[in-house]
Design an enzyme around this catalytic site. Structure first.
Site, mmCIF file in Angstrom:
data_model
loop_
_atom_site.group_PDB
_atom_site.id
_atom_site.type_symbol
_atom_site.label_atom_id
_atom_site.label_comp_id
_atom_site.label_asym_id
_atom_site.label_seq_id
_atom_site.Cartn_x
_atom_site.Cartn_y
_atom_site.Cartn_z
ATOM 1 N N LYS A 1 54.717 2.239 -8.113
ATOM 2 C CA LYS A 1 55.479 2.370 -6.670
ATOM 3 C C LYS A 1 54.640 2.943 -5.558
ATOM 4 O O LYS A 1 53.983 3.640 -5.522
ATOM 5 C CB LYS A 1 56.665 3.276 -6.924
ATOM 6 C CG LYS A 1 57.747 3.280 -5.899
ATOM 7 C CD LYS A 1 58.749 4.382 -6.441
ATOM 8 C CE LYS A 1 59.787 4.604 -5.437
ATOM 9 N NZ LYS A 1 60.991 5.477 -5.918
ATOM 10 N N SER B 1 65.541 3.850 -5.666
ATOM 11 C CA SER B 1 64.671 3.397 -4.562
ATOM 12 C C SER B 1 63.319 2.702 -5.535
ATOM 13 O O SER B 1 62.630 1.899 -4.571
ATOM 14 C CB SER B 1 64.088 4.560 -3.745
ATOM 15 O OG SER B 1 63.398 5.321 -4.452
ATOM 16 N N SER C 1 66.562 7.488 -8.845
ATOM 17 C CA SER C 1 65.874 6.166 -8.269
ATOM 18 C C SER C 1 64.846 5.528 -9.104
ATOM 19 O O SER C 1 64.269 4.521 -9.233
ATOM 20 C CB SER C 1 64.945 6.651 -7.019
ATOM 21 O OG SER C 1 65.514 6.850 -5.914
#
Lengths: 71, 480, 494
Positions: free
Chosen positions: C65, C140, C164
């Site tokens: 990420k 997210s 997330s």
């Protein structure tokens, strides 16, 4: 934006009604204390690396517009 | 208008002399090229985290012990949020409502609290005015950013500018003796701000206070506080009211400028620092701090007076500089048969003068004079082997070249004239050579004797004892 | 070639260790797959010469990420304010992976600064759900989830602050694990909410999640809040759930949960019982206030953590400002998206003088109560279970106009974050969305006491075996390899 924030605040305000007298606020899940590091120097980053990302590097320093008044 | 009394509190920042910064392993430095002692942590790059320096904690505990503070069993760090280029995270990691130490005392002044925090970076003006404001651009150097600081706040117990400066000096000496900081005001390792207010004498409520900054010497501290007290007094006597504000003292002009700052209105939005865990000093850490304390100035002054018989002034003077005090004690120990107060007078008097004469800032401990040598000298003078005057000459030689007094005395031929026959004849000859002075002395003019004494001293190259010479002159003139 | 992409990470590592597959071959296959990204899952992909790496995970590529700092490699947190930023250091979690031989496959898209539950808040465009490209992958960590679910990476790491990792894993039909707070170092993870953020794996199965966790966890001297997991983590092997007790919170039943999601949840409870586990209700009285507490604490910490993005030392700076405050304001106005601005404002308010006690202060007390509720529950139960998300993947744009509706996606995941306890989401089945349409994945969440990751993984493994979820997103229209070999395996094939 203001309406959205007002709506959110209205929701989070629900906690105002809770009975929380006997509680001490917790900031940490993990009960650690005295996590320290020895006073031993290690090399700093080379200045050219440090300034490579700077928007306005000048004379080895980071340049910024001055404040209008002392803060 | 009732009489007004000054109420002053001090806020002191001490830069700790650790090897590395408070929250990262960058070395501390002074005067290095900009930004050569930085890393992602002290530059607040995304994703970095602070880890506290254990030596800074130790030093802070020593300061707390030296100031007689209570140490919090558990204290936490807080974030103090504000935007400024010298604050790279846009928050300073500090301590807020649970500081490391509180409720101490130094001399007559109570300590409100002492806590740990990190120093800001340095901003350099680029412009003509010499100040950041209005100069167009500024340059930021992060070398200093992250230096460990202990902030000490006193209760408003001080009552005059002079007292404030004097107490600040005592604090400086005390902390310097711990070896935890250079505490040098000119270099910025000691910073003192003052909170100043006035109130009717005898009142217990506090008046509105102003905060004074930018005084970077004890003298400027005193002057700044005096100036502000004067300003407030005038204002109050004219019927005005003091406004709470931060003032910048300009030493050259003596002026006080209000920083049109958001300081008062500034909301720092303090909250507990989630990246750090609490400090809970252990019994072992506290004991180590207490036991590491050297004899601090206040205690030393007391001992010098009570045990060594020194008067307050020389005692205070010596205790103000631990190395000179140590020098004095080493000398006194070796000066058999001489009272310590006499040794003290030699150290604070003749030796200090000789060092100044020699030029430079040398202190006793740094000079070529060994305590053993000074002790021997003082013993010699006390036993009247050489005169006091000759002693001063020997001292000058010791300062210049070191060595020991006996060989200097021999080399220079300074042995006191102990043969009174020899001295009597020199006195007689000198009296004869100075008939006007002799006549004046006979007539009762005591001062004129100095002329003859001086001549005798010159003749004997200072080897005679002045008192003895005087006595001989008087008896030869038939006065005693 | 297609076959290689079918292997789980554990299987691939085994074959590589046995010399049956070369690390380079495996890496090249995945590089090729990643290059076919039509989901906007990647913000950056590695294109340098393949290096094999050494260690137990040699040859294994991981999608990371874009919230993890990677030295010399662009790291943006999906924000304009970090456009062009290349960190001068690497995050601890990433270093632990590369020290084990892992190769960085690419940096994945995300909601800006991890603020969001749909990956529609990225400055670089939304991520599409591989199951239905008109729908969100969740957030997210949307890019990481979509990459693993969409056959663009064998595994990924993300971050979980209020759900997330778990929620996008649920919406994409994969496994997502949020470990105990403090299990994995946060050093190098761009901070959103410091007391909540945690790194975790997104994988195709529980075994792979355990494998990654075993490498990631550990005390790090650069993070004084990290402790690791005592005893470490091993490959799970449990075959049933006999003797284990599962609690369903009484208060979290309610409205807002889609019918299809509830049905899959109930069916999974049945499966637990058939494996020998006990299921019963338990009160978690303050859990329903989790959203309120979370949306005060997280924005408050974020407002402080994001203050460093000021255009002074790195990142973008708005040009033309002649004065300092003007420069700050212009830089941040242009650099931050609307959700980030919203949360900074909310957070600043929650911390401000006069409001602190009513907002941030109270929220921390609520948090303590929620943690206590879980402790109580765990004195009688081994696990707490809930649906991971109240709904399956929703349509792009459906909730982005209503922040509060978006926040309620985190209803089931936020309490575990506040309490700091570990929780995993595993795919439990498919369900039709309430608005109708093709079936989409439903996630089942299991939470355990702090540092009980091994027990958690064992139970999740046993349940995963029993559920046997083997559906994959429909194959993309683009050919995936030589004719006759489909890279993405089964699934509705045209």
């Amino acid at each position: 934006m203001t309406d959205e924030l007002a709506g959110i605040l209205e929701h989070v305000d629900r906690i105002a009604a809770l009975d929380l007298e006997d509680v001490s606020p917790t900031s940490h899940v993990v009960e650690l204390e005295n996590v320290l590091r020895p006073d031993r120097p290690r090399p700093s980053w080379p200045r050219d690396v440090v300034l490579a990302q700077a928007p306005d590097p000048v004379a080895g320093a980071f340049r910024v517009p001055s404040p209008q008044a002392d803060a | 208008m009732p009489e007004l009394e000054a109420v002053i509190g001090l806020e002191i920042h001490v830069q700790l002399a650790t090897k590395t910064k408070m929250f990262c392993g960058c070395e501390l430095s002074f005067g290095a090229e900009p930004n050569v002692h930085t890393c992602p942590i002290c530059l607040a790059h995304p994703g970095v985290l602070p880890v506290p320096n254990e030596e800074a904690i130790r030093y802070a505990l020593q300061i707390a012990a030296a100031l007689g503070c209570e140490v919090a069993p558990r204290s936490i760090f807080h974030r103090k949020n504000y935007f400024y280029p010298d604050s790279p995270k846009a928050y300073q990691i500090s301590q807020y409502d649970i500081p490391l130490a509180s409720k101490g005392r130094l001399g007559e002044i109570r300590i409100h609290r002492a806590h740990l925090e990190e120093d800001a970076a340095k901003m350099i003006h680029v412009g003509e005015s010499g100040r950041i404001q209005g100069s167009g651009t500024s340059l930021v150097d992060f070398n200093r950013g992250g230096t460990p600081l202990v902030e000490i706040v006193t209760e408003p117990d001080l009552r005059s500018a002079g007292e404030a400066a004097q107490w600040a000096r005592l604090l400086r000496t005390t902390i310097r003796q711990l070896g935890v900081s250079d505490v040098n005001m000119e270099e910025g390792s000691l910073r003192v701000d003052a909170n100043v207010s006035l109130r009717p004498a005898g009142s217990v409520e506090l008046g509105t206070k102003t905060e004074l900054k930018n005084m970077n010497s004890f003298r400027f501290l005193q002057r700044g506080v005096e100036a502000e007290l004067g300003r407030q007094r005038e204002l109050i006597e004219a019927g005005g009211a003091v406004v709470q504000e931060t003032l910048h003292y300009e030493p050259q002009s003596g002026s006080l400028t209000s920083l049109r700052s958001k300081e008062e209105a500034h909301d720092y939005r303090y909250f507990p620092e989630p990246d750090l865990v609490p400090l809970a000093p252990t019994e072992a850490m506290l004991r180590e701090a207490r036991e590491s304390l050297p004899e601090l100035p206040m205690a030393r002054v007391r001992r010098y007076q009570e045990e060594l018989g020194l008067a307050q002034d020389p005692a205070t003077q010596l205790a103000a500089d631990p190395e000179t005090a140590d020098f004095f004690e080493q000398t006194a120990t070796q000066a058999d048969g001489v009272e310590p107060r006499i040794v003290a007078n030699w150290v604070t008097g003749e030796l200090a003068a000789a060092l100044r004469q020699d030029g430079g800032e040398a202190r006793a401990a740094d000079s070529k004079v060994e305590p053993a040598a000074l002790a021997a000298l003082v013993v010699m003078v006390g036993a009247r082997k050489i005169s006091h005057g000759a002693g001063k000459a020997v001292l000058a030689a010791l300062v210049a070249e070191g060595g020991e007094p006996a060989s200097i005395v021999e080399r220079e031929g300074l042995t006191q004239i102990s043969d009174s026959g020899e001295l009597e004849s020199v006195v007689a000859a000198t009296v004869e050579a100075n008939p006007e002075a002799a006549a004046q002395v006979r007539e009762g003019n005591e001062k004129a004797i100095g002329v003859i004494v001086g001549a005798v001293m010159r003749e004997t190259k200072g080897r005679a004892d002045g008192g003895e010479v005087k006595g001989l002159i008087r008896s030869q003139l038939g006065l005693d | 070639m297609g076959g290689l992409l079918e292997l789980s990470v554990a299987e691939a590592a085994g074959r590589i260790a046995a010399g049956e597959v070369s690390p380079a071959e495996y890496l090249v296959a995945w590089r090729g797959a990643a290059a076919r990204d039509e989901l906007n899952a990647y913000l950056w992909r590695a294109e340098d010469p393949v290096e094999e790496g050494e260690g137990p995970l040699a040859g294994i590529p991981v999608a990371v990420k874009d919230i993890f700092c990677t030295e010399g490699v662009p790291t943006t947190a999906a924000s304009r304010i970090l456009q062009g930023y290349r960190p001068p250091y690497t995050a601890a979690a990433v270093s632990r992976l590369t020290d084990a031989g892992v190769s960085l496959l690419g940096k994945t898209n995300m909601d800006e600064f991890a603020m969001g539950s749909s990956n529609e808040n990225s400055a670089y465009g939304p991520v599409l759900n591989p199951w239905d490209r008109g729908r969100v992958p969740g957030g997210s960590s949307g890019g990481s989830a979509a990459a693993v679910a969409g056959g663009l990476a064998p595994c990924a790491i993300g971050t979980d602050t209020g759900g997330s990792i778990r929620q996008p894993a649920a919406l994409c039909g994969i496994v997502g694990l949020k470990p105990t707070y403090g299990a994995i170092s946060r050093y190098g993870m761009i901070a959103f909410a410091s007391s909540l953020d945690q790194c975790g794996p997104l994988t195709r199965d529980v075994t792979d999640a355990a494998l990654l966790l075993s490498v990631l966890e550990g005390r790090d001297r650069c993070d004084s809040t990290s402790v690791g997991i005592a005893g470490g983590v091993r490959k799970p092997s449990r075959e049933d759930l006999k003797g284990l007790r599962f609690a369903v919170p009484s208060e979290l039943g309610g409205e807002g949960v889609e019918t299809g999601v509830r049905e899959v949840f109930e069916a999974t409870l049945g499966r637990i019982e058939s494996l020998g586990g006990e299921v019963a209700e338990t009160p978690l009285p303050h859990a329903e206030h989790g959203i309120s507490a979370y949306y005060l604490i997280a924005p408050a910490e974020a407002s402080s953590n994001l203050a460093r993005y000021d255009g002074v030392r790195y990142g973008t700076r708005a040009p033309g400002a002649g004065e300092l405050v003007e420069m700050y304001e212009a830089t941040r106005a242009v650099g931050f998206g609307p959700e980030v601005k919203r949360r900074i404002m909310l957070g600043t308010y929650a911390l401000s003088s006069g409001y602190y006690d009513a907002y941030y202060g109270r929220a921390q007390k609520v948090r303590a109560k929620i943690a206590a509720d879980f402790s109580s529950a765990f004195s009688a139960f081994d696990f707490v279970v809930t649906p991971t998300s109240p709904s399956v993947a929703f349509n792009l744009g459906e909730k982005s106009g209503d922040p509060l509706a978006m926040y309620l996606n985190d209803f089931f995941t936020v309490p575990m974050s506040l309490a700091g306890i570990p929780a995993i989401s595993i795919p439990a089945g498919l369900a039709e969305p309430s608005g109708g349409g093709p079936q989409l994945p439903v996630g089942f969440q299991i939470a355990a006491p702090a540092f009980a990751e091994q027990n958690l993984l064992e139970a999740a493994y046993a349940l995963e075996r029993a559920i046997g979820f083997d559906q994959r997103p429909p194959a993309a229209d683009v050919p995936q390899g030589p004719p006759g070999q489909s890279a993405s395996g089964d699934g509705a094939d045209a």
